[in-house]
Design an enzyme around this catalytic site. Structure first.
Site, mmCIF file in Angstrom:
data_model
loop_
_atom_site.group_PDB
_atom_site.id
_atom_site.type_symbol
_atom_site.label_atom_id
_atom_site.label_comp_id
_atom_site.label_asym_id
_atom_site.label_seq_id
_atom_site.Cartn_x
_atom_site.Cartn_y
_atom_site.Cartn_z
ATOM 1 N N THR A 73 3.114 9.936 -37.682
ATOM 2 C CA THR A 73 4.391 10.323 -37.067
ATOM 3 C C THR A 73 4.477 9.744 -35.660
ATOM 4 O O THR A 73 5.472 9.123 -35.279
ATOM 5 C CB THR A 73 4.526 11.858 -37.038
ATOM 6 N N GLN A 186 1.189 5.122 -47.089
ATOM 7 C CA GLN A 186 0.893 5.339 -48.511
ATOM 8 C C GLN A 186 0.358 4.077 -49.186
ATOM 9 O O GLN A 186 0.018 4.107 -50.367
ATOM 10 C CB GLN A 186 2.146 5.831 -49.248
ATOM 11 N N SER A 206 -2.203 6.657 -41.353
ATOM 12 C CA SER A 206 -2.554 8.058 -41.115
ATOM 13 C C SER A 206 -3.943 8.341 -41.684
ATOM 14 O O SER A 206 -4.256 7.913 -42.792
ATOM 15 C CB SER A 206 -1.513 8.946 -41.799
ATOM 16 N N GLY A 207 -4.744 9.104 -40.928
ATOM 17 C CA GLY A 207 -6.109 9.405 -41.374
ATOM 18 C C GLY A 207 -6.166 10.290 -42.611
ATOM 19 O O GLY A 207 -6.981 10.076 -43.507
ATOM 20 N N HIS A 208 -5.267 11.288 -42.674
ATOM 21 C CA HIS A 208 -5.447 12.307 -43.714
ATOM 22 C C HIS A 208 -4.963 11.905 -45.095
ATOM 23 O O HIS A 208 -5.120 12.676 -46.046
ATOM 24 C CB HIS A 208 -4.843 13.642 -43.262
ATOM 25 N N CYS A 332 6.671 17.249 -46.106
ATOM 26 C CA CYS A 332 7.327 17.597 -44.852
ATOM 27 C C CYS A 332 8.650 18.329 -45.075
ATOM 28 O O CYS A 332 9.143 19.000 -44.198
ATOM 29 C CB CYS A 332 7.586 16.350 -44.028
HETATM 30 N N1 PMP Z 1 4.875 8.010 -43.256
HETATM 31 C C1 PMP Z 1 4.677 8.289 -44.546
HETATM 32 C C2 PMP Z 1 5.137 7.319 -45.588
HETATM 33 C C3 PMP Z 1 4.029 9.463 -44.915
HETATM 34 O O1 PMP Z 1 3.832 9.756 -46.222
HETATM 35 C C4 PMP Z 1 3.604 10.368 -43.899
HETATM 36 C C5 PMP Z 1 2.920 11.678 -44.265
HETATM 37 N N2 PMP Z 1 3.713 12.535 -45.061
HETATM 38 C C6 PMP Z 1 3.832 10.039 -42.556
HETATM 39 C C7 PMP Z 1 4.463 8.848 -42.279
HETATM 40 C C8 PMP Z 1 3.424 10.940 -41.429
HETATM 41 O O2 PMP Z 1 2.032 10.936 -41.260
HETATM 42 P P1 PMP Z 1 1.299 12.053 -40.382
HETATM 43 O O3 PMP Z 1 1.170 13.246 -41.250
HETATM 44 O O4 PMP Z 1 -0.037 11.436 -40.039
HETATM 45 O O5 PMP Z 1 2.114 12.269 -39.168
#
Ligand code: PMP
Length: 390
Positions: A73, A186, A206-208, A332
């Site tokens: 994000t 992704q 993103s790490g997670h 989200c």
């Molecule tokens: N971009 C995409 C395509 C995502 O799937 C996500 C996570 N849902 C994010 C951005 C945001 O990542 P983060 O949870 O690390 O902020």
């Protein structure tokens, strides 16, 4: 105890045990502030640089081009707002798609409120962008094109290399650079890509989503690209991301990247097979419609299905009773009973969009998981459809 089948890996993944171990070691032993001059500080800094090198190696880029953030994000916000403010004298027009993650759409909308112009490009019914539409929409004032590599709700894979070439060519014709940002959250570990080959200037991770920890992400910033930082403070991350570094998170993401480098070669084809099995098991049901592109343009870990006459939300909770975890649209937004903007952009009706679930596979998913889940989904669909509550 009943076995749980976790099929919500596009929302987040279980951290790999080696990631947890590496983070625990940092939290308990290497807890110095990387900016401190003494041995403890130097050791913490060394860990960060190791992680930076591992992530750079995975992407095939220079470690100097890797910037750590609090997640994708922040990486998306920094890329979009950072470029907009740094280059607004050249032009105030940005381009993106209608199916981006909210962390791209929202900063674009904020910029619109501030007087920038933004084009939100449509996609086809498979969730794929036509590269020609990018070429057509570029204007003399365009400074940034931001396109996601893989959609998080339906798994559509965009023709990133082709778009990268179009953006580069259009910039050459205008006699100046148009920056190309890619949200590759992704795609990492699922759809191979090369930032340099695809002409990418900025890339968010993103790490997670890769068996690493939450709260850490990366923005790849190609050498020479200027950004206006979102935060003001110290000199960390070359002043582009001030604040004491999240050392355990960064080390955890580095460990996850190392594991990915070793395992993705075998994991990706395996995911494709599992996804194909799921499709084969579900597609015969008269109420089930598979969303997204044909397999050649689909990511191997995401399957979106619409179930006629059944609310996605009800299906998620019904499957939960069987120990199976899936989700409606993206994590989200899934607490809001609003139809997904991605599915609507693909031409689904509001009702169809609300009757959709996302099943997302991970490196730990087994054939057995997929078979059990498919049977449970078929049974739950019949059960809920017979209640006629939609
Ligand atoms: N971009 C995409 C395509 C995502 O799937 C996500 C996570 N849902 C994010 C951005 C945001 O990542 P983060 O949870 O690390 O902020």
């Amino acid at each position: 105890m009943r076995r749980e089948i976790y099929l919500d890996n596009a929302a987040t993944t279980r951290p790999h045990p080696a990631v947890v171990e590496a983070m625990q070691e940092v939290l308990t032993q290497a807890y110095g502030n990387p900016s401190s001059l003494h041995r403890m500080g130097v050791e913490a800094e060394r860990r960060i640089e190791e992680a930076r090198a591992d992530i750079a190696a995975l992407l095939g880029v220079n470690p100097r081009e890797i910037l750590f953030t609090s997640g994708a994000t922040e990486a998306n916000n920094l890329a979009i707002r950072g470029i907009a403010y740094a280059y607004q004298r050249r032009g105030r027009h940005l381009m993106t798609t209608q199916i981006e993650h909210s962390s791209v759409l929202e900063p674009c909308r904020r910029l619109q409120e501030e007087g920038f112009q933004v084009t939100f490009l449509p996609v086809d019914r498979h969730g794929i962008l036509d590269p020609a539409s990018v070429a057509d929409a570029i204007r003399p004032e365009t400074i940034l094109v931001s396109i996601m590599a893989v959609n998080n709700e339906v798994g559509s894979v965009q023709p990133i290399e082709e778009i990268g070439k179009i953006v580069q060519e259009a910039g050459k014709k205008l006699g100046r650079k148009i920056f190309f940002h890619v949200d590759a959250v992704q795609a990492l570990g699922k759809v191979p890509f090369s930032p340099h080959q695809a002409g990418i200037d900025l890339l968010s991770l993103s790490g997670h989503k890769i068996a690493g920890p939450k709260g850490v992400g990366v923005l790849f910033v190609r050498e020479g690209v200027q950004l206006v930082p979102l935060l003001s403070g110290g000199e960390q991350e070359r002043g582009l991301r001030p604040g004491t570094e999240n050392v355990p998170g960064i080390v955890g993401m580095g460990a996850a990247a190392r594991i990915l480098a070793e395992t993705q070669g075998t994991a990706i084809p395996r995911l494709h097979i599992l996804r194909a099995r799921l499709i084969a098991a579900l597609s015969g049901h008269p109420r089930i419609q598979i969303n997204g592109p044909p397999v050649e343009q689909a990511a191997p870990h995401i399957l979106s299905i619409t179930v006629k006459g059944v609310l996605g939300e009800h299906l998620v909770h019904r499957l939960e009773l069987d120990g199976i975890y899936v989700s409606t649209g993206s994590a989200c937004h899934s607490r809001r009973a609003e139809p997904s903007h991605v599915l609507l952009a693909m031409g689904l009706s509001k009702e169809e969009a609300l009757s959709t679930i996302r099943i997302s596979l991970g490196y730990e998913t087994t054939e057995g998981d997929v078979e059990v889940a498919a049977q449970a989904i078929l049974q739950a669909v019949d059960e809920l459809a017979s209640l006629k509550i939609l």
